[in-house]
Scaffold this motif. Structure first.
Motif, PDB file in Angstrom:
ATOM      1  N   ARG A  39      48.265  45.823  44.537  1.00 31.60           N
ATOM      2  CA  ARG A  39      48.087  46.757  43.426  1.00 31.60           C
ATOM      3  C   ARG A  39      48.424  48.160  43.912  1.00 31.60           C
ATOM      4  NH1 ARG A  39      45.445  44.162  39.098  1.00 31.60           N
ATOM      5  NH2 ARG A  39      44.823  42.050  39.702  1.00 31.60           N
ATOM      6  N   VAL A  46      51.098  43.628  41.150  1.00 30.49           N
ATOM      7  CA  VAL A  46      50.583  43.728  39.782  1.00 30.49           C
ATOM      8  C   VAL A  46      50.417  45.209  39.461  1.00 30.49           C
ATOM      9  CG1 VAL A  46      48.705  43.155  38.210  1.00 30.49           C
ATOM     10  CG2 VAL A  46      49.366  41.532  39.988  1.00 30.49           C
ATOM     11  N   TRP A  59      54.976  38.828  30.885  1.00 33.13           N
ATOM     12  CA  TRP A  59      54.591  38.302  32.195  1.00 33.13           C
ATOM     13  C   TRP A  59      55.030  36.850  32.375  1.00 33.13           C
ATOM     14  CZ3 TRP A  59      53.271  41.175  36.154  1.00 33.13           C
ATOM     15  CH2 TRP A  59      52.653  42.416  35.942  1.00 33.13           C
ATOM     16  N   LEU A 110      51.703  35.413  36.678  1.00 33.07           N
ATOM     17  CA  LEU A 110      51.314  36.742  37.137  1.00 33.07           C
ATOM     18  C   LEU A 110      50.990  37.613  35.928  1.00 33.07           C
ATOM     19  CD1 LEU A 110      51.247  38.211  39.945  1.00 33.07           C
ATOM     20  CD2 LEU A 110      53.459  39.197  39.311  1.00 33.07           C
ATOM     21  N   HIS A 111      49.882  38.330  35.972  1.00 31.25           N
ATOM     22  CA  HIS A 111      49.550  39.256  34.888  1.00 31.25           C
ATOM     23  C   HIS A 111      48.522  40.260  35.392  1.00 31.25           C
ATOM     24  CE1 HIS A 111      45.659  37.248  34.027  1.00 31.25           C
ATOM     25  NE2 HIS A 111      46.321  36.124  34.244  1.00 31.25           N
ATOM     26  N   GLU A 112      48.261  41.269  34.577  1.00 30.92           N
ATOM     27  CA  GLU A 112      47.466  42.412  35.021  1.00 30.92           C
ATOM     28  C   GLU A 112      45.991  42.092  35.244  1.00 30.92           C
ATOM     29  OE1 GLU A 112      48.116  45.982  32.656  1.00 30.92           O
ATOM     30  OE2 GLU A 112      50.014  45.129  32.002  1.00 30.92           O
TER      31      GLU A 112
END
Length: 327
Positions: free
Chosen positions: A97, A152, A281, A318-320
């Motif tokens: 991050r 991310v 995503w 994959l995502h936030e």
């Protein structure tokens, strides 16, 4: 947002990417800058002296550390040695991050003070004597691609990558890692040739591409770029005394950048932020897997002695909102 600056050698992409990085820093935004060009100039463009820029840690030289950290406890990756530049994350992988501290940033990043804020600066590292004749450029950028696969980023967070000149990024899937690609083009036939290549390659992958005309000095230059790039032409940039002074080592406050160039940077920012709403995503992860399977089949399986298709976690997207794995 992940933003790429591309263009032919000498187009001014490093200068423009450094101006955009300064522009973001002045807004106080969380920011990572990456020099992924084999000719390492971004550090100097951001105000480092030559010795400081040369002393930046090379990501390519720290690839074992990067792989070992990102692998985490992912059971599909039997060892860090089997990870290649396209290896996708899965359940148990460690994700990066932008605003956190982690061993990868500690080993590879340096904080650069800019007016209004800071940027973490990463660099692939230049070719060394030991690379000559035995390594290709993509062995250096592999560390960047692997980190982008595991990164991310959220709204109002930025990664800006100064890419290699020409269309080399199409030798892997790295060109699909970006929310927006700014192609810097001079008003010449050679200047727009890279644009045509990018346009053709990116068409099938939904890669957002906008052209930034650089070194535009006349209405005829502008007409030429409009004719060649059409609606993809976003904005043009002309002469800058501020940039010329910087290139002579006579840095001036960023607040003194010419107003027309500030407005051009505002246009780039607005285009980048506008692309955020188009982020998908699932498609992003699907493209990551697509290029990993292609690389595994063409060379990765043979080089590692493993079936790298088994590294793909079919249920992972994959995502936030993913919870980061502990370091």
């Amino acid at each position: 947002m992940k933003i790429a600056f591309v263009g032919k050698g000498g187009s001014g992409k490093t200068t423009l990417s450094s101006l955009f990085i300064r522009h973001l820093a002045a807004r106080g935004l969380p920011l990572i800058a990456v020099d992924a060009d084999i000719n390492q100039h971004l550090g100097v463009a951001l105000g480092l002296d030559e010795d400081e820029a040369a002393a930046l840690p090379a990501m390519g030289a720290r690839l074992p550390l990067i792989k070992d950290y990102l692998r985490g406890s992912n059971p599909r990756i039997t060892s860090a040695d089997t990870m290649i530049k396209t290896t996708p994350p899965g359940e148990g992988s460690r994700l990066l991050r932008i605003a956190e501290d982690n061993p990868v940033y500690e080993a590879c990043a340096r904080t650069v003070a800019l007016e209004g804020g800071t940027a973490r600066l990463l660099a692939t590292g230049p070719f060394t004597d030991s690379d000559l004749g035995v390594a290709c450029y993509h062995s250096k950028t592999g560390a960047v691609e692997l980190c982008l696969n595991h990164l991310v980023d959220g709204r109002d967070e930025f990664v800006v990558v100064d890419m290699t000149a020409g269309s080399d990024s199409f030798a892997s899937g790295m060109f699909t890692r970006f929310d927006m690609t700014f192609l810097v083009a001079e008003p010449t036939r050679k200047g727009v040739s890279v644009y045509r290549q990018y346009k053709e390659y990116a068409r099938d992958f939904g890669v957002p591409l906008r052209v930034v005309g650089n070194k535009v000095q006349s209405e005829d230059d502008l007409d030429f770029l409009r004719q060649e790039a059409g609606d993809d032409l976003l904005v043009t940039v002309g002469h800058s005394d501020w940039v010329r002074a910087m290139e002579k080592g006579r840095a001036r406050p960023f607040a003194e950048l010419e107003q027309h160039n500030v407005l051009a940077l505002d246009t780039l920012y607005d285009a980048a932020v506008g692309a955020y709403g188009q982020r998908d995503w699932e498609r992003y992860t699907r493209q990551m897997v697509h290029f990993h399977l292609r690389n595994a089949e063409s060379w990765g399986n043979e080089r590692t002695g493993a079936d790298l298709a088994a590294q793909v976690d079919p249920s992972f997207v994959l995502h936030e909102d993913l919870t980061p794995q502990p370091a």
